[in-house]
Design a protein around this motif. Sequence first.
Motif, PDB file in Angstrom:
ATOM      1  N   VAL A  29       0.839  -1.161  -0.003  1.00  0.00           N
ATOM      2  CA  VAL A  29       0.106  -0.064  -0.115  1.00  0.00           C
ATOM      3  C   VAL A  29       0.941   1.292   0.013  1.00  0.00           C
ATOM      4  N   LYS A  30       0.604   2.277  -0.906  1.00  0.00           N
ATOM      5  CA  LYS A  30       1.221   3.627  -1.066  1.00  0.00           C
ATOM      6  C   LYS A  30       0.365   4.433  -0.258  1.00  0.00           C
ATOM      7  N   SER A  31       1.099   5.604   0.011  1.00  0.00           N
ATOM      8  CA  SER A  31       0.341   6.484   1.041  1.00  0.00           C
ATOM      9  C   SER A  31      -0.805   7.277   0.203  1.00  0.00           C
ATOM     10  N   GLY A  32      -1.861   7.296   0.833  1.00  0.00           N
ATOM     11  CA  GLY A  32      -3.116   8.013  -0.150  1.00  0.00           C
ATOM     12  C   GLY A  32      -4.112   7.007  -0.805  1.00  0.00           C
ATOM     13  N   GLU A  33      -3.446   5.713  -0.938  1.00  0.00           N
ATOM     14  CA  GLU A  33      -4.429   4.745  -1.746  1.00  0.00           C
ATOM     15  C   GLU A  33      -5.498   4.207  -0.851  1.00  0.00           C
ATOM     16  N   THR A  34      -6.528   4.027  -1.544  1.00  0.00           N
ATOM     17  CA  THR A  34      -7.642   3.480  -0.878  1.00  0.00           C
ATOM     18  C   THR A  34      -7.845   2.145  -1.324  1.00  0.00           C
ATOM     19  N   ILE A  35      -9.002   1.467  -0.604  1.00  0.00           N
ATOM     20  CA  ILE A  35      -9.196  -0.141  -1.128  1.00  0.00           C
ATOM     21  C   ILE A  35      -9.907  -0.257  -2.308  1.00  0.00           C
ATOM     22  N   ASP A  36     -10.675   0.873  -2.457  1.00  0.00           N
ATOM     23  CA  ASP A  36     -11.616   0.793  -3.846  1.00  0.00           C
ATOM     24  C   ASP A  36     -10.554   0.864  -4.978  1.00  0.00           C
ATOM     25  N   ALA A  37      -9.708   1.912  -4.778  1.00  0.00           N
ATOM     26  CA  ALA A  37      -8.580   2.029  -5.798  1.00  0.00           C
ATOM     27  C   ALA A  37      -7.848   0.900  -6.259  1.00  0.00           C
ATOM     28  N   TYR A  42      -7.085  -4.328  -9.731  1.00  0.00           N
ATOM     29  CA  TYR A  42      -6.708  -5.733 -10.141  1.00  0.00           C
ATOM     30  C   TYR A  42      -7.903  -6.258 -10.449  1.00  0.00           C
ATOM     31  N   TYR A  43      -9.111  -5.681 -10.892  1.00  0.00           N
ATOM     32  CA  TYR A  43     -10.285  -5.967 -11.411  1.00  0.00           C
ATOM     33  C   TYR A  43     -10.930  -6.833 -10.508  1.00  0.00           C
ATOM     34  N   ILE A  49     -10.674  -8.155  -1.327  1.00  0.00           N
ATOM     35  CA  ILE A  49      -9.599  -7.932  -0.340  1.00  0.00           C
ATOM     36  C   ILE A  49      -9.970  -7.966   0.966  1.00  0.00           C
ATOM     37  N   TYR A  50     -10.853  -7.667   1.543  1.00  0.00           N
ATOM     38  CA  TYR A  50     -11.416  -7.873   2.985  1.00  0.00           C
ATOM     39  C   TYR A  50     -11.348  -9.049   3.124  1.00  0.00           C
ATOM     40  N   ASP A  51     -11.625 -10.176   2.364  1.00  0.00           N
ATOM     41  CA  ASP A  51     -11.876 -11.689   2.748  1.00  0.00           C
ATOM     42  C   ASP A  51     -10.682 -11.933   3.371  1.00  0.00           C
ATOM     43  N   LEU A  52      -9.514 -11.747   2.607  1.00  0.00           N
ATOM     44  CA  LEU A  52      -8.092 -12.137   2.914  1.00  0.00           C
ATOM     45  C   LEU A  52      -7.248 -11.350   3.801  1.00  0.00           C
ATOM     46  N   ASN A  53      -7.927 -10.073   3.960  1.00  0.00           N
ATOM     47  CA  ASN A  53      -7.075  -9.051   4.875  1.00  0.00           C
ATOM     48  C   ASN A  53      -8.053  -8.134   5.516  1.00  0.00           C
ATOM     49  N   PRO A  54      -8.723  -9.084   6.567  1.00  0.00           N
ATOM     50  CA  PRO A  54      -9.771  -8.524   7.487  1.00  0.00           C
ATOM     51  C   PRO A  54      -9.213  -7.129   8.427  1.00  0.00           C
ATOM     52  N   PRO A  69      -6.393 -11.563  -4.361  1.00  0.00           N
ATOM     53  CA  PRO A  69      -6.818 -13.109  -4.893  1.00  0.00           C
ATOM     54  C   PRO A  69      -7.112 -12.768  -6.515  1.00  0.00           C
ATOM     55  N   LEU A  70      -5.886 -13.446  -7.154  1.00  0.00           N
ATOM     56  CA  LEU A  70      -5.921 -13.434  -8.660  1.00  0.00           C
ATOM     57  C   LEU A  70      -7.014 -13.935  -9.300  1.00  0.00           C
ATOM     58  N   THR A  71      -7.623 -15.194  -8.537  1.00  0.00           N
ATOM     59  CA  THR A  71      -8.684 -16.008  -9.331  1.00  0.00           C
ATOM     60  C   THR A  71      -9.877 -15.269  -9.289  1.00  0.00           C
ATOM     61  N   LYS A  72     -10.016 -14.211  -8.409  1.00  0.00           N
ATOM     62  CA  LYS A  72     -11.261 -13.501  -8.222  1.00  0.00           C
ATOM     63  C   LYS A  72     -11.356 -12.290  -9.613  1.00  0.00           C
ATOM     64  N   ALA A  73     -10.225 -12.113 -10.289  1.00  0.00           N
ATOM     65  CA  ALA A  73     -10.252 -10.876 -11.089  1.00  0.00           C
ATOM     66  C   ALA A  73     -11.048 -11.082 -12.222  1.00  0.00           C
TER      67      ALA A  73
END
Length: 643
Positions: A29-37, A42-43, A49-54, A69-73
């Motif tokens: 994660v870079k400064s200022g990045e959001t989960i949505d971005a 990563y499509y 993301i939250y499922d693997l990174n609560p 999770p690339l398989t979810k892309a």
Amino acid sequence: MNRFFLVLILILVSSLTTVTAQNFSTHQVKSGETIDAIAKRYYITPSDIYDLNPDARKELKPNTVLIIPLTKAVKPEITIVKELQGYKTHKTSRKETLYSLAKTYNVTEDEIKKHNTFLYANPLRKGDKLQIPIFKVTEVVKEVKQTKTYTVLPKEGKWRVAYKFGITVKELEDLNPEMGAVLQEGQVLNVPNIEDEEEKVVDENYSYYKVLPKEGFYRLKLKIGVEQEVLESLNPGLKETGLKVGMILKIPFSQVASGIEEASKKIDLTNNIKNFETKHIAVMLPFRLHRVRYDSVSGIKNHINKDPYLNASLDFHSGVLVAIDSLKQLGVSLKVDVYDTKYEVGEVIKIMKENNFENVDAVIGPLTPNTFEKVASELRGLHTPVISPIGENLNLYDNVFQSKPSEKLFRDKIVNYIKADSLVNNIVIVSDSKNTDVANSLLKDFYQAKQVRSRKDKEGKEQNYILIDDIKGTLKPGKNVVFLETNSEGLASNVSSILKSLIQKENKETGKAKIEIVLVTTNFNSAFEGDQISNEHLSSLKFTYAAASKPYNSDAANSFIKKYVGIYKTTPNSRATKGFDLTMDVVLRLVTSDDIYMSVNEAALTQYVENKFAYKKKAFGGYYNEAVYLVKYEDLSIVEIEQ
């Protein structure tokens, strides 16, 4: 100690790298990045993301490493659009080639030829003046459809969900790559995010049809008898979109095969036993023991070998006995009556008069049509279920269970399988005069198929052979499917041998195209199992057919086979295995449901050593088994085709 930890870390890192390469990636994660971005990059969705990174739900700190999770892309489709802007002149030198020029100017060789048409007939020469096209390259990103979640309802299959949301089954599977072959009640799926009022409703007053490859409105009219205008009126939006492979269409109610096949969930009844009260079953077989001479062992053996009914009955009964022993080990209490019907209706009448069947929970047999008919009709008043081990085309009284699938089911299974194969380029139908009706019926399904008939002599007598020239000209480059409809071992051997010789590999040097040949039949019979038939030829032709049972693997760790060999010192044949499978199924249905009739709804599909059972009720009658296998010859073995 430090060396130990170093090795341990290397092992862990190596293991993590393998997993990452296959299914996951990481993101710092870079400064200022959001989960949505990050999710958009990563499509995937934020919830992925939250499922693997609560912990990311609470706070997203810079330098945090997230597992992605690339398989979810679900990546968008990107189309490259080239717009011609002009040309650049180029004079060729001695060492230049089309390949080097294409690399230099970032175009393709075909694009150079297109704008310098003399190159189609002449090689590139020193001093040629070429027009090199200059393109403006634009990437067009197709927007990814937004999705929502949907919870699967009871008895809802893939095609129903796909139809409800206006997509094909393939599109539903693409949205849910891990959904499995059979949907489960309560399963959560990704579906298109349409308004609730836009969702379609499956109307049971109509039939539904899945569009197969290469099917247009004209072919559908021939196949299901419905005009294009009717289809467009029943399916809003069809006029604009046209037909798509896998599309589910609403059609007028029809008995025509819909092309929609849904896998039933296989149930292991041994895990569902709930009734441990003693169950009472009867087994009726034509032993004809009154005909056996007991004066010597050799005499008994000789009679067994000569009497087909005694032979079949002993085989079937041996499987029944192994099933009874297996059921006892499961804690099932059984009372079993075995009757010799002597292959006589009169004996059956005598058995029914002299014995009380009021408390019998189920009857297995008799094997022969007339005796079975008598038992079924006599026990109809008691509503006692009577299960036919081998018969078909029976009078399906409301207490009859026909365990052997009908010939029509075998035919429909193989025909629908071939129709669904988009790689098939050509179809040929080979038959003899006794199977003319079968061949003509196949022509209705495959109207462009070519026909080849068995040769006859001058008097018109069937000779049961064809010549290589009879069929060679009917084949095309690509995948050819040849239906062989015969009961003649001679014709089966002749045709399979010729077809094997006509298989052709691609050879670019000689200009030979690949000719692939798959041999199939709608009626597998003894003609395909005779001594004249080469299993090597059948394997080369991937011989495919539908069957009521599939051969078991004698090398597999199967408790039935081991137990049978231990008792009888020989491997079980198909009759013995049917006796075991059918007895297991009947009794397990009795002890896992209130009765066999209820089990039809509660145990949609059961499978044992060689046989499987999926009973359906006739509208005004009894029950028929619609579970059939699709199998093929492969590497000199018969294997099931997974669908």
